[in-house]
Write a protein that holds these residues in place. Structure first.
Motif, short mmCIF file in Angstrom:
data_model
loop_
_atom_site.label_atom_id
_atom_site.label_comp_id
_atom_site.label_asym_id
_atom_site.label_seq_id
_atom_site.Cartn_x
_atom_site.Cartn_y
_atom_site.Cartn_z
N ARG A 138 0.81 -1.21 0.00
CA ARG A 138 0.00 0.00 0.00
C ARG A 138 0.85 1.27 0.00
N ASN A 139 2.02 1.20 -0.63
CA ASN A 139 2.88 2.37 -0.68
C ASN A 139 2.52 3.31 -1.83
N TRP A 140 1.92 2.77 -2.88
CA TRP A 140 1.66 3.56 -4.07
C TRP A 140 0.30 4.24 -3.98
N ALA A 141 0.30 5.53 -4.30
CA ALA A 141 -0.95 6.27 -4.40
C ALA A 141 -1.38 6.30 -5.86
N ALA A 142 -2.59 6.79 -6.11
CA ALA A 142 -3.11 6.83 -7.48
C ALA A 142 -2.21 7.64 -8.40
N ASP A 143 -1.66 8.74 -7.89
CA ASP A 143 -0.77 9.57 -8.72
C ASP A 143 0.48 8.80 -9.14
N ASP A 144 0.96 7.90 -8.26
CA ASP A 144 2.14 7.10 -8.59
C ASP A 144 1.86 6.17 -9.76
N PHE A 145 0.70 5.49 -9.71
CA PHE A 145 0.31 4.62 -10.82
C PHE A 145 0.12 5.43 -12.10
N LEU A 146 -0.53 6.57 -11.96
CA LEU A 146 -0.79 7.42 -13.12
C LEU A 146 0.51 7.85 -13.80
N ASN A 147 1.44 8.37 -13.02
CA ASN A 147 2.71 8.84 -13.58
C ASN A 147 3.52 7.69 -14.18
N ALA A 148 3.45 6.52 -13.54
CA ALA A 148 4.20 5.36 -14.04
C ALA A 148 3.71 4.94 -15.42
N TYR A 149 2.39 4.86 -15.61
CA TYR A 149 1.86 4.41 -16.89
C TYR A 149 1.99 5.49 -17.97
N ILE A 150 1.98 6.75 -17.56
CA ILE A 150 2.23 7.81 -18.53
C ILE A 150 3.67 7.73 -19.02
N GLU A 151 4.61 7.53 -18.08
CA GLU A 151 6.02 7.42 -18.46
C GLU A 151 6.25 6.19 -19.33
N ALA A 152 5.44 5.15 -19.08
CA ALA A 152 5.57 3.93 -19.88
C ALA A 152 4.93 4.08 -21.26
N GLY A 153 4.26 5.22 -21.51
CA GLY A 153 3.72 5.49 -22.83
C GLY A 153 2.30 5.03 -23.07
N ASN A 154 1.52 4.83 -22.00
CA ASN A 154 0.14 4.38 -22.17
C ASN A 154 -0.76 5.58 -22.48
N PRO A 155 -1.34 5.64 -23.68
CA PRO A 155 -2.13 6.82 -24.09
C PRO A 155 -3.40 7.01 -23.28
N GLU A 156 -3.97 5.94 -22.72
CA GLU A 156 -5.20 6.07 -21.94
C GLU A 156 -4.96 6.89 -20.69
N TYR A 157 -3.78 6.71 -20.09
CA TYR A 157 -3.45 7.44 -18.87
C TYR A 157 -3.09 8.90 -19.17
N VAL A 158 -2.60 9.15 -20.36
CA VAL A 158 -2.35 10.53 -20.79
C VAL A 158 -3.68 11.28 -20.90
N LYS A 159 -4.67 10.65 -21.53
CA LYS A 159 -6.00 11.26 -21.66
C LYS A 159 -6.64 11.45 -20.29
N TYR A 160 -6.47 10.46 -19.44
CA TYR A 160 -7.00 10.52 -18.08
C TYR A 160 -6.44 11.75 -17.35
N LYS A 161 -5.13 11.94 -17.41
CA LYS A 161 -4.49 13.05 -16.71
C LYS A 161 -4.93 14.39 -17.28
N GLN A 162 -5.06 14.47 -18.59
CA GLN A 162 -5.50 15.71 -19.22
C GLN A 162 -6.90 16.08 -18.73
N PHE A 163 -7.77 15.09 -18.64
CA PHE A 163 -9.12 15.34 -18.14
C PHE A 163 -9.09 15.76 -16.68
N LYS A 164 -8.37 15.01 -15.87
CA LYS A 164 -8.31 15.30 -14.43
C LYS A 164 -7.72 16.68 -14.15
N ASP A 165 -6.65 17.02 -14.86
CA ASP A 165 -6.03 18.33 -14.67
C ASP A 165 -6.97 19.47 -15.05
N LYS A 166 -7.76 19.25 -16.10
CA LYS A 166 -8.65 20.31 -16.57
C LYS A 166 -9.82 20.55 -15.64
N TYR A 167 -10.43 19.47 -15.14
CA TYR A 167 -11.65 19.63 -14.37
C TYR A 167 -11.46 19.47 -12.85
#
Length: 241
Positions: free
Chosen positions: A97-126
């Motif tokens: 239980r060391n990882w928070a949601a932001d950790d998973f999000l940043n990890a998959y974005i760095e790994a190049g997953n486009p779904e998580y890029v779209k997710y972050k764009q939406f979350k940051d905007k709203y």
């Protein structure tokens, strides 16, 4: 599945050559508050707690410990497990239980997953919370958290969700709680109700905005919004069903 090494092959070694250790692509960023707590703990007593690396000396678990040990000029004890990578790193951290949601999000974005890029764009905007984003963007309330953590997030009907988010933004001049979880869920429930008209609700808020107050759950919000919606209506509109 990566083949496990036998117990005989797992040997704890130590080194003071800190340059050997490399960050694993997709690992979470160094957390300064965690470093501070770790420093304080290790200043009292340094316990042998091996970090885990793969055959390339990429750190699977223990990057914060390495940083503190380096500052203290203490040797790093490590365990090398061949074949370990991002999946094993996340399993280790999610289990503890060391990882928070932001950790998973940043990890998959760095790994190049486009779904998580779209997710972050939406979350940051709203500015919605992770719980709301996961459930609504994925369209899967039951498995959204597991899918998000496992790198299997699939965003459905992004244009529809953006439309809902924009409608909620229209309420901002009348109510500063638009990012509350229960309010977001209540509004989306209303958007799916054929009896609900958003322009009508906004019109009523011009005179009744003081009545729109924080509620504890979706049902309370829905009942309150229905009451505001029916202000001065001869024929009452049911929005709860």
């Amino acid at each position: 599945m990566v083949p496990m090494q036998t117990k005989q092959e797992l040997v704890i070694k130590s080194t003071s050559d800190y340059k050997k250790f490399k960050p694993l692509s997709g690992n979470r960023k160094v957390n300064e508050p965690h470093l501070k707590r770790l420093r304080k703990s290790m200043e009292n007593k340094v316990l042998i707690s091996p970090v885990i690396v793969n055959e390339n000396f990429e750190v699977i678990d223990g990057q914060h410990r390495i940083q503190v040990l380096k500052e203290m000029s203490s040797p790093v004890h490590y365990l090398m497990v061949k074949g370990y990578g991002l999946n094993e790193m996340q399993l280790l951290n999610s289990a503890s239980r060391n990882w928070a949601a932001d950790d998973f999000l940043n990890a998959y974005i760095e790994a190049g997953n486009p779904e998580y890029v779209k997710y972050k764009q939406f979350k940051d905007k709203y500015g919605w919370g992770h719980n709301e984003c996961m459930r609504i963007l994925s369209g899967d309330e039951l498995r959204s958290i597991d899918s998000f953590r496992n790198g299997k997030l699939k965003i459905h009907n992004i244009s529809q969700v953006i439309e809902w988010a924009e409608r909620i933004e229209m309420i901002k001049p009348y109510y500063d709680g638009i990012k509350r979880r229960a309010f977001i869920y209540a509004m989306i429930k209303l958007f799916k109700n054929p009896n609900y008209n958003h322009a009508t609700f906004l019109g009523k808020l011009q005179y009744q905005s003081a009545r729109l107050v924080d509620c504890t759950n979706v049902d309370q919000y829905t009942l309150l919004i229905e009451d505001i919606y029916n202000y001065r209506n001869r024929e009452k509109v049911s929005l709860r069903y």
